[in-house]
Design an enzyme around this catalytic site. Structure first.
Site, PDB file in Angstrom:
ATOM      1  N   LYS A   1      46.135  46.669  52.680  1.00  0.00           N
ATOM      2  CA  LYS A   1      45.752  45.494  51.888  1.00  0.00           C
ATOM      3  C   LYS A   1      44.775  44.688  52.726  1.00  0.00           C
ATOM      4  O   LYS A   1      45.070  44.326  53.861  1.00  0.00           O
ATOM      5  CB  LYS A   1      47.011  44.687  51.551  1.00  0.00           C
ATOM      6  CG  LYS A   1      46.798  43.235  51.155  1.00  0.00           C
ATOM      7  CD  LYS A   1      48.078  42.626  50.596  1.00  0.00           C
ATOM      8  CE  LYS A   1      48.198  41.146  50.939  1.00  0.00           C
ATOM      9  NZ  LYS A   1      49.448  40.545  50.396  1.00  0.00           N
TER      10      LYS A   1
ATOM     11  N   ASP B   1      43.578  41.097  48.520  1.00  0.00           N
ATOM     12  CA  ASP B   1      44.278  39.853  48.217  1.00  0.00           C
ATOM     13  C   ASP B   1      43.299  38.703  48.423  1.00  0.00           C
ATOM     14  O   ASP B   1      42.805  38.496  49.529  1.00  0.00           O
ATOM     15  CB  ASP B   1      45.498  39.703  49.138  1.00  0.00           C
ATOM     16  CG  ASP B   1      46.334  38.467  48.819  1.00  0.00           C
ATOM     17  OD1 ASP B   1      45.969  37.705  47.893  1.00  0.00           O
ATOM     18  OD2 ASP B   1      47.355  38.262  49.505  1.00  0.00           O
TER      19      ASP B   1
ATOM     20  N   ASP C   1      50.643  36.570  43.005  1.00  0.00           N
ATOM     21  CA  ASP C   1      51.447  36.108  44.145  1.00  0.00           C
ATOM     22  C   ASP C   1      51.695  34.613  43.906  1.00  0.00           C
ATOM     23  O   ASP C   1      52.699  34.220  43.291  1.00  0.00           O
ATOM     24  CB  ASP C   1      50.669  36.407  45.445  1.00  0.00           C
ATOM     25  CG  ASP C   1      51.322  35.867  46.705  1.00  0.00           C
ATOM     26  OD1 ASP C   1      52.366  35.203  46.615  1.00  0.00           O
ATOM     27  OD2 ASP C   1      50.796  36.102  47.826  1.00  0.00           O
TER      28      ASP C   1
ATOM     29  N   LYS D   1      58.093  37.619  46.605  1.00  0.00           N
ATOM     30  CA  LYS D   1      58.539  37.046  47.875  1.00  0.00           C
ATOM     31  C   LYS D   1      59.729  36.170  47.540  1.00  0.00           C
ATOM     32  O   LYS D   1      59.581  35.235  46.737  1.00  0.00           O
ATOM     33  CB  LYS D   1      57.433  36.175  48.492  1.00  0.00           C
ATOM     34  CG  LYS D   1      56.134  36.902  48.759  1.00  0.00           C
ATOM     35  CD  LYS D   1      55.058  35.954  49.287  1.00  0.00           C
ATOM     36  CE  LYS D   1      53.768  36.722  49.540  1.00  0.00           C
ATOM     37  NZ  LYS D   1      52.667  35.834  49.995  1.00  0.00           N
TER      38      LYS D   1
HETATM   39  O1  OSB Z   1      49.069  36.020  50.372  1.00  0.00           O
HETATM   40  O2  OSB Z   1      50.378  37.650  50.676  1.00  0.00           O
HETATM   41  C1  OSB Z   1      49.874  36.608  51.078  1.00  0.00           C
HETATM   42  C2  OSB Z   1      50.996  36.007  54.659  1.00  0.00           C
HETATM   43  C3  OSB Z   1      51.163  34.647  54.654  1.00  0.00           C
HETATM   44  C4  OSB Z   1      50.878  33.942  53.518  1.00  0.00           C
HETATM   45  C5  OSB Z   1      50.441  34.591  52.362  1.00  0.00           C
HETATM   46  C6  OSB Z   1      50.274  35.969  52.366  1.00  0.00           C
HETATM   47  C7  OSB Z   1      50.527  36.682  53.537  1.00  0.00           C
HETATM   48  C8  OSB Z   1      50.339  38.120  53.600  1.00  0.00           C
HETATM   49  C9  OSB Z   1      51.449  38.970  54.112  1.00  0.00           C
HETATM   50  O3  OSB Z   1      49.337  38.677  53.265  1.00  0.00           O
HETATM   51  C10 OSB Z   1      51.333  39.294  55.541  1.00  0.00           C
HETATM   52  C11 OSB Z   1      52.653  39.741  56.108  1.00  0.00           C
HETATM   53  O4  OSB Z   1      53.632  38.979  56.088  1.00  0.00           O
HETATM   54  O5  OSB Z   1      52.677  40.864  56.630  1.00  0.00           O
HETATM   55 MG    MG Z   2      49.081  37.204  48.576  1.00  0.00          MG
END
Ligand code: OSB
Ligand code: MG
Length: 391
Positions: A154, A182, A234, A258
């Site tokens: 990603k 993302d 998300d 999440k």
């Molecule tokens: O947008 O998915 C997201 C990490 C912190 C805040 C938002 C996001 C993320 C990540 C995941 O992309 C990273 C991880 O925890 O490995």
């Molecule tokens: Mg995200």
């Protein structure tokens, strides 16, 4: 916890991670751990880690402690708190963990029983790669992730850092490797943004995560009608109801789940059920958690219905030190083994925990109950309100 390297996204840069841990200790000696994983800044979602710490101490913990410790009952009491999903979820998770410990089963087993579904012993992990200083640096990071065994890549994108870098990575990977992006809500439906999103649509991506505004389901539904790539949401999904609304409107075809963002494990189990029933792609997202938060995500992501690799990389890839032992690790096959030990399944290391602790508030016995009983009283401020290292 200092990061080995800054994690850059369209929402902001993280160089140090402050987290809030929730540690329960029952009269019977049983323990439970939870983690509040709101970010430092309010540019991902409104909740911040400092605000979540206060909310947990003044409201979520006293409310949770005021009655039946059964996790479903705790979740019900906490559901009266509006918003503040990360704070609620971290508190609720500690009660799931405590209940698993008391029942002598792993968190995975408890969640599998609670949701009446099966669970896997290994969970497939994907890598989340932040915005890098150059295309070459991105290709290097992608190469490292593939060598580690990850099953999915990603890439973080934002306007000005999208089609050229993602095409370069796609060329490097070939068509067979799962690639997704993302955008952390940094695009709009303005013509220049639309052109970039249509460019990404031609790159064979598994999904485009949260391209548009965090509150804008309608715009996502409109965009989804124009893209063949599934949109994954998300930031826009902060409750069970949000997921239902998004699916009804056709605003997404993939769900990043999440537990912190949707207000806890009980809400996560309900979303899991909806996605499984409706055959919607589902995967577990991450919030740069410590091993404690990751262990909770791992148990959840092991349930049937999680159809895509999750953001479940080992904390030690991003942080110099983690809080659990044995370490949370990725296997050579790009999977993480779900622990079978009762409760969290990982041991929290007291020395690491102590070394990393900036502030600590303890709610004891009657005092916790007393404060919780009266929802209308203005709670007194936390006993310790300065952010000083604990010695
Ligand atoms: O947008 O998915 C997201 C990490 C912190 C805040 C938002 C996001 C993320 C990540 C995941 O992309 C990273 C991880 O925890 O490995
Ligand atoms: Mg995200």
């Amino acid at each position: 916890m200092p990061l080995r390297a800054p994690f850059v996204t369209g929402a902001g840069t993280t160089t140090e991670r402050r987290l809030v841990l929730v540690h329960l200790e029952g009269h019977d000696g049983a323990q439970g751990w939870g983690e509040i994983s709101a970010l430092e800044h309010p540019y991902y979602l409104p909740e911040t880690i400092s605000g979540a710490f206060a909310l947990a101490c003044e409201w979520a913990l006293p409310t949770a402690l005021a009655g039946d410790p059964d996790p479903a009952a705790v979740a019900e009491r906490l559901s009266h708190i509006r918003g503040n999903t990360f704070a609620r979820a971290g508190v609720e998770a500690a009660f799931w963990c405590l209940a698993a410990t008391r029942a002598g089963v792993s968190l995975q087993t408890l969640l599998s029983q609670a949701s009446g579904t099966s669970a896997n012993t290994q969970v497939v992990a994907g890598a989340s790669i932040g915005i890098c200083p150059s295309v070459d640096a991105t290709l290097l990071a992608v190469g490292r992730a593939l060598a580690s065994g990850y099953h999915r890549i990603k890439l973080k994108v934002r306007p000005g850092w999208d089609v050229p870098v993602v095409s370069a990575v796609r060329d490097h990977l070939g068509p067979g490797t799962t690639l997704q992006v993302d955008a952390n809500a940094t695009y709009s439906l303005a013509p220049e943004h639309r052109a970039a999103l249509l460019g990404l649509d031609r790159l064979g991506l598994a999904c485009i995560e949260q391209p548009l505004g965090w509150q804008d389901l309608e715009a996502h539904a409109e965009l989804q009608r124009q893209l063949s790539t599934p949109i994954c949401l998300d930031e826009s999904l902060r409750s069970v109801r949000d997921v239902q609304r998004a699916l009804e409107r056709g605003a997404c075809r993939s769900v990043n789940l999440k537990p912190g963002r949707v207000g806890g494990i009980a809400a996560s189990l309900a979303i899991r059920e909806i996605c499984e029933r409706e055959h919607v792609a589902l995967w577990c997202g991450g919030m740069l958690e410590s091993g404690i938060g990751r262990a909770i995500n791992l148990a959840l992501a092991s349930l049937s219905g999680f159809s895509e690799p999750g953001d479940l990389s080992p904390p030690l890839e991003r942080f110099e030190r983690d809080l659990v032992n044995p370490p949370y690790e990725l296997s050579a096959h790009g999977t993480v083994a779900v622990p079978r030990a009762p409760g969290l399944g990982f041991t929290v290391t007291p020395t690491q925990l102590h070394a990393a602790t900036l502030n600590r508030i303890e709610l004891v016995g009657e005092r916790a109950g007393e404060r919780a009983g009266d929802h209308h009283a203005r709670p007194s401020p936390p006993a310790t309100s300065t952010m000083a290292p604990v010695t």
